[in-house]
Design a protein around this motif. Structure first.
Motif, mmCIF file in Angstrom:
data_model
loop_
_atom_site.group_PDB
_atom_site.id
_atom_site.type_symbol
_atom_site.label_atom_id
_atom_site.label_comp_id
_atom_site.label_asym_id
_atom_site.label_seq_id
_atom_site.Cartn_x
_atom_site.Cartn_y
_atom_site.Cartn_z
ATOM 1 N N ALA A 111 110.544 10.496 31.351
ATOM 2 C CA ALA A 111 110.483 11.916 30.984
ATOM 3 C C ALA A 111 109.076 12.479 31.072
ATOM 4 C CB ALA A 111 111.019 12.120 29.564
ATOM 5 N N MET A 112 108.073 11.599 30.970
ATOM 6 C CA MET A 112 106.701 12.091 30.826
ATOM 7 C C MET A 112 105.964 12.143 32.158
ATOM 8 S SD MET A 112 105.783 10.206 27.231
ATOM 9 C CE MET A 112 104.280 11.081 26.765
ATOM 10 N N ASN B 255 117.706 -3.463 22.431
ATOM 11 C CA ASN B 255 116.278 -3.367 22.115
ATOM 12 C C ASN B 255 115.587 -4.727 22.100
ATOM 13 O OD1 ASN B 255 116.372 -0.625 21.927
ATOM 14 N ND2 ASN B 255 116.326 -0.532 19.696
ATOM 15 N N PRO C 232 105.626 7.446 24.247
ATOM 16 C CA PRO C 232 106.810 7.481 25.121
ATOM 17 C C PRO C 232 108.092 7.014 24.411
ATOM 18 C CG PRO C 232 105.020 6.225 26.179
ATOM 19 C CD PRO C 232 104.500 6.709 24.868
ATOM 20 N N LEU C 233 107.935 6.119 23.444
ATOM 21 C CA LEU C 233 109.118 5.679 22.701
ATOM 22 C C LEU C 233 109.718 6.839 21.908
ATOM 23 C CD1 LEU C 233 110.817 3.187 22.097
ATOM 24 C CD2 LEU C 233 109.188 2.568 20.309
ATOM 25 N N ILE D 263 109.415 10.034 22.779
ATOM 26 C CA ILE D 263 110.000 10.951 23.761
ATOM 27 C C ILE D 263 111.326 10.383 24.272
ATOM 28 C CG2 ILE D 263 109.619 12.105 25.986
ATOM 29 C CD1 ILE D 263 107.754 13.146 23.830
ATOM 30 N N GLY D 264 111.375 9.071 24.482
ATOM 31 C CA GLY D 264 112.606 8.431 24.928
ATOM 32 C C GLY D 264 113.736 8.623 23.921
ATOM 33 N N ARG D 265 113.423 8.437 22.660
ATOM 34 C CA ARG D 265 114.455 8.622 21.623
ATOM 35 C C ARG D 265 114.934 10.056 21.580
ATOM 36 N NH1 ARG D 265 111.453 5.154 16.953
ATOM 37 N NH2 ARG D 265 112.007 3.091 17.709
ATOM 38 N N PHE E 32 117.468 0.791 30.203
ATOM 39 C CA PHE E 32 118.077 1.573 29.110
ATOM 40 C C PHE E 32 117.193 1.673 27.869
ATOM 41 C CE2 PHE E 32 122.599 0.330 30.650
ATOM 42 C CZ PHE E 32 122.488 1.252 31.676
ATOM 43 N N HIS E 33 116.100 0.925 27.818
ATOM 44 C CA HIS E 33 115.248 0.976 26.632
ATOM 45 C C HIS E 33 114.637 2.372 26.489
ATOM 46 C CE1 HIS E 33 112.106 0.040 23.779
ATOM 47 N NE2 HIS E 33 112.648 -1.138 23.575
ATOM 48 N N PRO E 34 114.594 2.914 25.252
ATOM 49 C CA PRO E 34 114.034 4.254 25.059
ATOM 50 C C PRO E 34 112.607 4.395 25.607
ATOM 51 C CG PRO E 34 114.830 3.369 22.948
ATOM 52 C CD PRO E 34 115.132 2.354 23.998
ATOM 53 N N LEU E 35 111.867 3.297 25.599
ATOM 54 C CA LEU E 35 110.507 3.360 26.150
ATOM 55 C C LEU E 35 110.553 3.643 27.655
ATOM 56 C CD1 LEU E 35 107.550 3.045 25.362
ATOM 57 C CD2 LEU E 35 107.772 0.582 25.674
ATOM 58 N N THR F 26 108.496 19.687 28.088
ATOM 59 C CA THR F 26 109.517 18.643 28.196
ATOM 60 C C THR F 26 110.191 18.344 26.850
ATOM 61 O OG1 THR F 26 108.571 17.691 30.204
ATOM 62 C CG2 THR F 26 109.910 16.220 28.845
ATOM 63 N N LEU G 242 115.989 13.703 34.704
ATOM 64 C CA LEU G 242 114.554 13.420 34.588
ATOM 65 C C LEU G 242 113.971 13.004 35.935
ATOM 66 C CD1 LEU G 242 114.597 11.471 31.176
ATOM 67 C CD2 LEU G 242 113.906 13.856 31.552
ATOM 68 N N ARG H 130 120.487 8.560 19.521
ATOM 69 C CA ARG H 130 119.316 7.890 18.965
ATOM 70 C C ARG H 130 118.688 8.793 17.932
ATOM 71 N NH1 ARG H 130 117.688 2.683 21.229
ATOM 72 N NH2 ARG H 130 119.269 2.430 22.836
ATOM 73 N N ASN I 103 104.035 17.320 28.830
ATOM 74 C CA ASN I 103 104.517 16.254 27.946
ATOM 75 C C ASN I 103 104.497 16.671 26.481
ATOM 76 O OD1 ASN I 103 104.928 14.497 30.054
ATOM 77 N ND2 ASN I 103 102.887 13.585 29.905
ATOM 78 N N THR J 273 121.310 12.061 31.902
ATOM 79 C CA THR J 273 119.954 12.365 31.433
ATOM 80 C C THR J 273 118.879 11.756 32.326
ATOM 81 O OG1 THR J 273 120.659 12.784 29.170
ATOM 82 C CG2 THR J 273 118.371 12.114 29.464
ATOM 83 N N ILE K 50 113.021 5.280 29.163
ATOM 84 C CA ILE K 50 113.472 6.672 29.308
ATOM 85 C C ILE K 50 112.317 7.629 28.990
ATOM 86 C CG2 ILE K 50 115.135 8.405 28.480
ATOM 87 C CD1 ILE K 50 116.477 6.183 30.068
ATOM 88 N N GLY K 51 111.523 7.289 27.968
ATOM 89 C CA GLY K 51 110.370 8.123 27.616
ATOM 90 C C GLY K 51 109.375 8.210 28.759
ATOM 91 N N ARG K 52 109.094 7.086 29.377
ATOM 92 C CA ARG K 52 108.151 7.087 30.508
ATOM 93 C C ARG K 52 108.690 7.919 31.667
ATOM 94 N NH1 ARG K 52 106.776 0.700 30.315
ATOM 95 N NH2 ARG K 52 105.263 0.776 28.632
ATOM 96 N N MET L 297 117.457 10.628 24.358
ATOM 97 C CA MET L 297 118.709 9.869 24.361
ATOM 98 C C MET L 297 119.672 10.337 23.278
ATOM 99 S SD MET L 297 117.093 6.128 25.198
ATOM 100 C CE MET L 297 118.574 5.208 25.649
ATOM 101 N N ASN M 75 123.284 8.888 28.438
ATOM 102 C CA ASN M 75 122.004 8.173 28.447
ATOM 103 C C ASN M 75 121.839 7.324 29.699
ATOM 104 O OD1 ASN M 75 121.267 9.180 25.975
ATOM 105 N ND2 ASN M 75 122.088 7.441 24.830
ATOM 106 N N GLN N 231 122.681 -1.185 20.045
ATOM 107 C CA GLN N 231 121.309 -0.713 20.136
ATOM 108 C C GLN N 231 120.334 -1.836 19.781
ATOM 109 O OE1 GLN N 231 121.248 3.388 18.828
ATOM 110 N NE2 GLN N 231 119.187 3.107 18.016
#
Lengths: 313, 313
Positions: free
Chosen positions: B151-152, B131, A144-145, A147-149, B142-145, A194, B198, A155, A190, B194, B147-149, A152, B190, B127
């Motif tokens: 998105a998935m 983080n 997921p990290l 995918i998050g990057r 706002f952490h990419p993790l 996506t 999602l 990033r 996923n 985005t 955002i990744g979750r 964004m 971000n 950043q």
């Protein structure tokens, strides 16, 4: 099953005599070019700093298709000079055993990429196992990290999942402009849909995602300059769904019955190829389109990882 | 600047005598309802396990607007019973000092949410600092993790960023159906565009993202049943961009010159409100729409975090 790139394109030319302008996007050839480039880079790295990229693959259970994929990955590694490390565990292994191997590979300086072949046996927690792969070696890009990057702006991506990366690479190698274009991604998985949508957006396309709950997929798809389809429905996208001149990347690889084929089936994409050829300006065939790109991108990610870890430019 | 919900809706009714059907989505009222609900939950938690949720806010520098935001957040915490911890550091602080405070709050069991007020002084790596907030306390989401979750598919979200969460909450509270609807998000930041896209996709909308590189934003936006606009361009979305009956969530808060206003300016959204009211079925006003929701969602995320950390249902 695999037909050569040249016979594939001659089939098209014959069938499309009157609409000869469609370009067949030859994934087999592009994948070969990429493997050659990777091979050259690996030689340069080996000569310069003595490092050989390593890819570890973990296979659990006896699924025939999974065994084939793993074998193909191993072969591909050999062709470019990546050292592959393979672990095959019995179906009844415990999650802890798999996690132990992952942990060892995480710590192993010879290993730059770790891949767990999916699907895992049902008694294992797939998410838990995939999350155990350290982010620096997650060449599959499924964390997921990662995918998050990807989602964004501003990033840097660490690893882009292989199949969608392969789709975009095909567009690049065929000089298809992405910026400002309408793109429709069909499917929102996923691992393909996506991340493909996120990648297209990173390249300034205007992206819509069509999925099983979309009420008018045909109408929306027909607006697209670029279509990436990844749903696994044979011939779902008909000619009427396609805007004249659109570029089509067909990720689907669907077996359909075919008595004339010695195996009793043949593979077709999500897109009705014959109809699409009459409307699109370019299209990937199935097989020989996106398929060969996935492994090429895995090799590319493994090289990228080794370069990063050893700070090799 | 803020006008009351009732006067706001009476203005609409007067102006729209002939199109009286537009519903004004009252973010001020919804935010109040949510604060009341949070307040009740916090009382229940305190009575039951003796825990009071805590939110730490770090402010660096003397920006007036940032100071106002932080003050508003503190006040909002007080109204619902969240304990707020505030750190104000001088403009010339070092990154290490900020990181030290974050690290302390990460370890502090009284603190369930940590928020770093942006923007940070230019000599700091934003950043890097964001983080450092541990993922379990990243109530800003706002952490990419995070955002990744988001998105998935099949992943649970940890924290959803406050402003887009507020947009979706408004749709829910006004019973706007999302599943299967066409949604257009204008803007791809971000922190709003985005994650809003999602979120809409998670709820089975068919989503398109319109941005600065989109060639025909008007045409695409006009297909939407739901529009979320977050670009910061006053009155960019005109009546002609809107499909009759669409629902509009306007995130923009843009100052425009207004000599009749004692401050010399007034706030308007991204959407031309007067024109939109004639076409849309529902719309958020600016101010009084999305604005009040952002802080309410921050409180909601802080409560959620405290519940999770203490496993309180």
């Amino acid at each position: 099953m695999a037909r050569s790139a040249s016979s594939s394109s001659s089939v098209i030319t014959a069938a499309m005599a009157s609409e000869a302008s469609v370009k067949v996007i030859d994934g087999k050839k592009v994948a070969k070019d990429i493997r050659d480039e990777i091979n050259a880079e690996i030689s340069r790295m080996k000569d310069s700093i003595g490092v050989v990229p390593g890819l570890a693959v973990i296979l659990v259970g006896e699924r025939k298709d999974s065994a084939t994929y793993v074998r193909n990955k191993k072969k591909a590694c050999e062709t470019v000079g990546i050292k592959s490390y393979e672990v095959c565990l019995p179906e009844n292994s415990t999650e802890e055993e798999v996690l132990k191997y992952i942990s060892d590979f995480n710590d192993d300086p010879m290993v730059h990429g770790i891949l767990v072949q999916l699907p895992l046996p049902s008694h294992m927690d797939e998410q838990n196992i995939l999350n155990a792969v350290c982010i620096e070696k997650d060449v599959d890009g499924f964390h997921p990290l990662n995918i998050g990057r990807l989602a964004m702006r501003g990033r840097e991506t660490s690893f882009v999942p292989c199949t969608p990366k392969g789709c975009i690479e095909l567009l690049h190698r065929y000089n298809v402009e992405i910026k400002g274009k309408r793109a429709v991604v069909i499917g929102r998985s996923n691992i393909v849909g996506t991340p493909a949508a996120l990648l297209l957006q990173r390249e300034d396309a205007t992206v819509s995602i069509v999925h099983s709950r979309t009420r008018n997929p045909e109408e929306i798809t027909r607006q697209a300059d670029i279509i990436i389809s990844a749903v696994g429905q044979p011939n779902m996208v008909r000619g009427s769904w396609i805007k004249p001149g659109a570029v089509i990347i067909d990720v689907g690889i669907n077996p359909v019955e075919d008595a004339t084929n010695p195996r009793g089936y043949r593979l077709v994409g999500d897109v009705c190829y014959e109809e699409a050829c009459k409307v699109a300006s370019a299209i990937t065939p199935v097989p020989g389109g996106v398929g060969p790109m996935t492994i090429a991108m895995l090799l590319s990610n493994t090289l990228l990882s080794a370069k990063r870890i050893h700070n090799f430019k």
